[in-house]
Design a protein around this motif. Structure first.
Motif, short mmCIF file in Angstrom:
data_model
loop_
_atom_site.label_atom_id
_atom_site.label_comp_id
_atom_site.label_asym_id
_atom_site.label_seq_id
_atom_site.Cartn_x
_atom_site.Cartn_y
_atom_site.Cartn_z
N TYR A 37 0.86 -1.18 0.00
CA TYR A 37 0.00 0.00 0.00
C TYR A 37 0.90 1.22 0.00
O TYR A 37 2.08 1.14 0.30
CB TYR A 37 -0.89 0.03 1.25
N ARG A 38 0.31 2.37 -0.30
CA ARG A 38 1.07 3.61 -0.19
C ARG A 38 0.15 4.73 0.29
O ARG A 38 -1.07 4.69 0.09
CB ARG A 38 1.73 3.99 -1.51
N GLN A 39 0.76 5.70 0.92
CA GLN A 39 0.03 6.86 1.39
C GLN A 39 0.85 8.11 1.11
O GLN A 39 1.93 8.29 1.68
CB GLN A 39 -0.29 6.76 2.88
N ALA A 40 0.33 8.93 0.22
CA ALA A 40 0.97 10.20 -0.11
C ALA A 40 0.52 11.26 0.88
O ALA A 40 -0.54 11.13 1.50
CB ALA A 40 0.62 10.61 -1.53
N PRO A 41 1.30 12.31 1.03
CA PRO A 41 0.93 13.38 1.97
C PRO A 41 -0.45 13.94 1.67
O PRO A 41 -0.76 14.29 0.53
CB PRO A 41 2.01 14.44 1.74
N GLY A 42 -1.30 13.98 2.69
CA GLY A 42 -2.63 14.53 2.54
C GLY A 42 -3.62 13.63 1.84
O GLY A 42 -4.76 14.06 1.57
N LYS A 43 -3.23 12.41 1.56
CA LYS A 43 -4.12 11.49 0.86
C LYS A 43 -4.35 10.23 1.68
O LYS A 43 -3.61 9.93 2.62
CB LYS A 43 -3.55 11.12 -0.51
N GLN A 44 -5.39 9.49 1.30
CA GLN A 44 -5.68 8.24 1.98
C GLN A 44 -4.74 7.14 1.51
O GLN A 44 -4.18 7.20 0.41
CB GLN A 44 -7.13 7.82 1.71
N ARG A 45 -4.57 6.15 2.37
CA ARG A 45 -3.76 5.00 1.99
C ARG A 45 -4.48 4.24 0.88
O ARG A 45 -5.70 4.04 0.94
CB ARG A 45 -3.53 4.10 3.21
N GLU A 46 -3.72 3.79 -0.11
CA GLU A 46 -4.30 3.07 -1.22
C GLU A 46 -3.47 1.83 -1.53
O GLU A 46 -2.25 1.83 -1.35
CB GLU A 46 -4.37 3.96 -2.47
N ARG A 47 -4.14 0.79 -1.98
CA ARG A 47 -3.43 -0.43 -2.31
C ARG A 47 -2.76 -0.28 -3.67
O ARG A 47 -3.39 0.15 -4.64
CB ARG A 47 -4.36 -1.64 -2.32
N VAL A 48 -1.50 -0.70 -3.73
CA VAL A 48 -0.72 -0.65 -4.95
C VAL A 48 -0.78 -1.99 -5.69
O VAL A 48 -1.06 -2.05 -6.88
CB VAL A 48 0.74 -0.28 -4.65
N ALA A 49 -0.50 -3.07 -4.96
CA ALA A 49 -0.47 -4.40 -5.57
C ALA A 49 -0.62 -5.44 -4.48
O ALA A 49 -0.28 -5.20 -3.32
CB ALA A 49 0.83 -4.60 -6.35
N LEU A 50 -1.10 -6.60 -4.90
CA LEU A 50 -1.36 -7.70 -3.98
C LEU A 50 -0.98 -9.00 -4.68
O LEU A 50 -1.15 -9.12 -5.91
CB LEU A 50 -2.84 -7.70 -3.62
N ILE A 51 -0.44 -9.94 -3.92
CA ILE A 51 -0.11 -11.24 -4.49
C ILE A 51 -0.55 -12.33 -3.53
O ILE A 51 -0.18 -12.32 -2.35
CB ILE A 51 1.39 -11.34 -4.84
N PHE A 52 -1.35 -13.27 -4.03
CA PHE A 52 -1.78 -14.40 -3.22
C PHE A 52 -0.66 -15.44 -3.15
O PHE A 52 0.24 -15.46 -4.01
CB PHE A 52 -3.04 -15.02 -3.81
N SER A 53 -0.75 -16.30 -2.16
CA SER A 53 0.30 -17.30 -1.98
C SER A 53 0.43 -18.21 -3.19
O SER A 53 1.50 -18.75 -3.45
CB SER A 53 0.03 -18.12 -0.72
N GLY A 54 -0.64 -18.35 -3.95
CA GLY A 54 -0.59 -19.17 -5.15
C GLY A 54 -0.01 -18.46 -6.36
O GLY A 54 0.20 -19.08 -7.41
N GLY A 55 0.24 -17.16 -6.21
CA GLY A 55 0.89 -16.41 -7.28
C GLY A 55 0.00 -15.44 -8.04
O GLY A 55 0.50 -14.65 -8.84
N ILE A 56 -1.29 -15.48 -7.82
CA ILE A 56 -2.18 -14.54 -8.50
C ILE A 56 -1.90 -13.13 -8.00
O ILE A 56 -1.75 -12.91 -6.80
CB ILE A 56 -3.65 -14.91 -8.26
N THR A 57 -1.83 -12.19 -8.94
CA THR A 57 -1.52 -10.81 -8.60
C THR A 57 -2.68 -9.89 -8.97
O THR A 57 -3.44 -10.15 -9.91
CB THR A 57 -0.26 -10.33 -9.32
N VAL A 58 -2.79 -8.81 -8.22
CA VAL A 58 -3.78 -7.77 -8.49
C VAL A 58 -3.06 -6.43 -8.39
O VAL A 58 -2.35 -6.17 -7.41
CB VAL A 58 -4.93 -7.82 -7.47
N TYR A 59 -3.25 -5.58 -9.38
CA TYR A 59 -2.59 -4.27 -9.41
C TYR A 59 -3.61 -3.15 -9.46
O TYR A 59 -4.66 -3.27 -10.08
CB TYR A 59 -1.68 -4.15 -10.63
#
Length: 118
Positions: A37-59
């Motif tokens: 995840y990332r959080q820029a100054p003055g902004k809400q935290r947002e998800r950047v990328a996710l990877i499941f243990s089986g290897g599936i990714t979400v961006y």
């Protein structure tokens, strides 16, 4: 108790690259997925990328095709390759892990600062 240790942040010029790492530790650790995840100054935290243990990714759409998330499952480590960085990528980047064992839970790292100069 699950602990996450992040590394790899820093200051780079626009167009440069960084590689973030996050190592998870704990007894009998079973992971469902790991994410950045990332959080820029003055902004809400947002998800950047996710990877499941089986290897599936979400961006997130704003990094799709540019950043790459990967893992070393044996080492419970997640990486985020960030090439062609832009000033708008400046943020604190947080590692997050969802565990299944020894308990179901979400755990967060303390964050690593990424600063991109124009």
């Amino acid at each position: 108790q699950v602990q996450l240790v992040e590394s790899g942040g820093g200051l780079v010029q626009a167009g440069g690259s960084l590689r973030l790492s996050c190592a998870a530790s704990g007894s009998d650790l079973g992971i469902n997925y790991m994410a950045w995840y990332r959080q820029a100054p003055g902004k809400q935290r947002e998800r950047v990328a996710l990877i499941f243990s089986g290897g599936i990714t979400v961006y997130a759409d704003f990094v799709k095709g540019r950043f790459t998330i990967s893992t070393n499952n044996a080492a419970n480590t997640v990486y985020l390759e960030m090439p062609n960085l832009k000033p708008e990528d400046t943020a604190v980047y947080y590692c997050m892990v969802q565990t299944m064992t020894p308990n179901v839970g979400d755990y967060w790292g303390k964050g690593t600062l990424v600063t991109i100069s124009s």
